[in-house]
Design an enzyme around this catalytic site. Structure first.
Site, PDB file in Angstrom:
ATOM      1  CE  LYS A  78      28.699  -5.450  -8.822  1.00  0.00           C
ATOM      2  NZ  LYS A  78      30.424  -5.650  -8.914  1.00  0.00           N
ATOM      3  CB  SER A 123      30.732  -4.420 -12.827  1.00  0.00           C
ATOM      4  OG  SER A 123      31.497  -4.892 -11.397  1.00  0.00           O
ATOM      5  CB  SER A 169      33.659  -4.145 -10.075  1.00  0.00           C
ATOM      6  OG  SER A 169      33.704  -4.327 -11.323  1.00  0.00           O
TER       7      SER A 169
HETATM    8  N1  GLN Z   1      36.230  -3.600 -15.122  1.00  0.00           N
HETATM    9  C1  GLN Z   1      36.843  -4.947 -14.838  1.00  0.00           C
HETATM   10  C2  GLN Z   1      36.313  -6.005 -15.700  1.00  0.00           C
HETATM   11  O1  GLN Z   1      35.405  -5.566 -16.502  1.00  0.00           O
HETATM   12  C3  GLN Z   1      36.496  -5.437 -13.421  1.00  0.00           C
HETATM   13  C4  GLN Z   1      35.257  -6.016 -13.156  1.00  0.00           C
HETATM   14  C5  GLN Z   1      35.247  -6.407 -11.722  1.00  0.00           C
HETATM   15  O2  GLN Z   1      35.960  -5.960 -10.845  1.00  0.00           O
HETATM   16  N2  GLN Z   1      34.119  -6.940 -11.315  1.00  0.00           N
HETATM   17  O3  GLN Z   1      36.647  -7.072 -15.844  1.00  0.00           O
END
Ligand code: GLN
Length: 506
Positions: free
Chosen positions: A80, A155, A179
């Site tokens: 990532k 994400s 994410s």
């Molecule tokens: N979707 C969540 C957020 O927008 C989780 C993001 C993540 O785990 N990096 O914060």
């Protein structure tokens, strides 16, 4: 010859060990697959073909002379783009880091390189890991390989889509609020968020330091265990790293795959089902509970009364930490530098122009929120209250784990939605993580296992769902035992892996 891109990492590793195939052949197969299908999927932001092949040639030569190698040596991996990689772009999905090439490797990348695993490239993500759909990437969105009109989760949608489109056998994700797990759920892949502090955060571009955790993104539970054992463990360069060895994860996965869960107490979290959960998601979840029972587990309902405040607490704590972490992107030290269009070129005005041009809307929204929550006079009311809720959630988990060994829920409330559908509605976007966020607030580990397909409410082909298992801190082995048992039972009922049913791409 078998299609190498379809094999699990464990199977590839075995073929490499037996010298039935070379790492160059394996790596080239994935690079060819990327060339064939990633134009449609867009899982990758950067493909590292030359260096990956060089690593592959090197590991093949070492194997040839009988050098002792790591079990995953020669198996390629995708990373990532929020994880820094020496000599390779690392943008975290943001324009503000465009053109920045880090001079060092994250600890987990060092471990991957030491294991001699070719790095295929960097995967797409929501900007600075803020989002649930990968649509907040500054470099275009990623498509869900099951239905290219739908989101791959976020994400870490790029890593999950790479696994689901067979352009990588393994990937790294990061999970601050879900994410790793939510993209796993909506793409039919496996994702693990390890115990906080058990995988080094050194070299992760920080979103929210008290919540961030890197972990495996794979197609099978065993592959996650293999990768988790490689990247985990104490790191003196991360002050929150746990100074203890990991539990035996591969062993737990192997035990679970045997299918016997007798003596395991499974708690269904009452607050993580029902209203807001899509009918088909709920149905697949209930069916899987029955499979766990048949494997010998005892299944009971457990209440975690403070979970209803988890999302609200998270969206104060995360923006507060993020606003502070992102202050370093000022146009002076990394990547983008924009000068003001008119007027004097002062440091402050360059910073404002750079941050104005370099950050996307969601990032700006959270910086404003976080700065406000931390400001004098509001700190106690917002950040302070959220921290108290965090403690209550931790206490809910403590009480629950006195009754049961693991907690379970659907990973995400719905199947993948259509691209664009929730882009203008931040609150609807945030709700995707309602079931994953409590684990981050408490620092405990979680896994999402592919849990069958469900009809989307807006029509179209059936889409993947995920089954989440949570365990107490430092008991990540329980995720693998229960996860592997469920995977084995489900695959028996389906007659093979769920991804075999995904449409052909390319
Ligand atoms: N979707 C969540 C957020 O927008 C989780 C993001 C993540 O785990 N990096 O914060």
């Amino acid at each position: 010859m078998t299609d190498l891109t379809r094999l699990s990492a464990a199977d590839l590793a075995q073929k490499l060990r037996r010298r039935e195939v070379t790492s160059v052949e394996v790596t080239q197969a994935f690079l060819d697959r990327i060339a064939a299908v990633d134009g449609a999927v867009h899982a990758y932001l950067h493909v590292n073909a030359e260096e990956a092949l060089a690593t592959a040639r090197d590991v093949d030569a070492r194997r040839e002379v009988g050098e002792e190698l790591h079990p995953l040596a020669g198996v390629p991996i995708a990373v990532k783009d929020v994880v820094v990689t020496r000599g390779m772009p690392s943008t975290a999905g943001s324009k503000i880091l465009e053109g920045w090439v880090p001079p060092y490797d994250a600890t987990l990348v060092e471990k991957i390189r030491d294991a001699r695993m070719p790095i295929l490239g960097k995967t797409n993500m929501d900007e600075f890991a803020m989002g649930s759909s990968t649509e907040h990437s500054a470099y275009g969105n990623t498509h869900n390989p099951w239905d290219l009109e739908r989101i791959p989760g976020g994400s870490g949608g790029g890593s999950a889509a790479a696994l689901a489109s067979f352009t990588a056998p393994l990937a790294i994700g990061t999970d601050t609020g879900g994410s790793i797990r939510q993209p796993g759920a909506v793409t039919g892949t496996v994702g693990v968020k390890p115990t906080y502090g058990s995988v080094s955060r050194y070299g992760l571009i920080a979103l929210a330091s008290s919540l961030d955790q890197a972990g495996p993104v794979t197609r099978t539970v065993m592959d996650s265990a293999l990768l988790h054992e490689l990247i985990g463990g104490h790191d003196p360069r991360d002050s929150t790293s746990i100074p203890e060895p990991l539990p035996a994860l591969v062993e737990a996965a192997a035990q679970g795959a045997g299918g016997d869960l007798s003596g395991v107490r499974v708690g269904v979290v009452s607050q993580l089902q029902g209203e807001g959960y899509q009918e088909g998601v709920q149905a697949r979840f209930t069916e899987s509970l029955e499979l766990l029972r048949r494997a010998g587990a005892e299944v009971v309902q457990v209440s975690c009364p403070h979970f209803e405040y988890a999302l609200a607490a998270y969206y104060l704590i995360l923006p507060a930490e993020a606003s502070s972490n992102l202050a370093k992107f000022d146009g002076m030290r990394f990547g983008l530098r924009v000068e003001p269009e008119d007027g004097p070129v002062t440091a402050e005005r360059v910073m404002a122009a750079t941050r104005g041009a370099g950050f996307g809307d969601e990032v700006k929204r959270r910086i404003i929120l976080g700065t406000y929550a931390l400001s004098a006079g509001y700190y106690d009311a917002y950040y302070g209250s959220a921290q108290k809720v965090r403690t209550l959630i931790q206490q809910d988990f403590d009480a629950a784990f006195e009754q049961v060994d693991v907690l379970v829920s659907p990973t995400a409330p719905t199947t993948a939605f259509k691209l664009g559908e929730k882009l203008d509605d931040p609150l609807a976007m945030y709700l995707n993580d309602v079931a994953t966020i409590p684990a981050n607030l408490a620092g405990i580990p979680g896994i999402s296992v592919p849990n069958g397909l469900a009809e989307p409410t807006d029509g179209g082909a059936a889409m993947p769902t995920g089954f989440q298992v949570l365990a107490p801190a430092k008991a990540d082995d329980r995720l693998y035992r229960v996860g592997a048992a469920l995977e084995a039972a489900l695959e028996k009922s389906w007659g093979g892996p769920l991804l075999d049913r995904a449409p052909e791409l390319g």
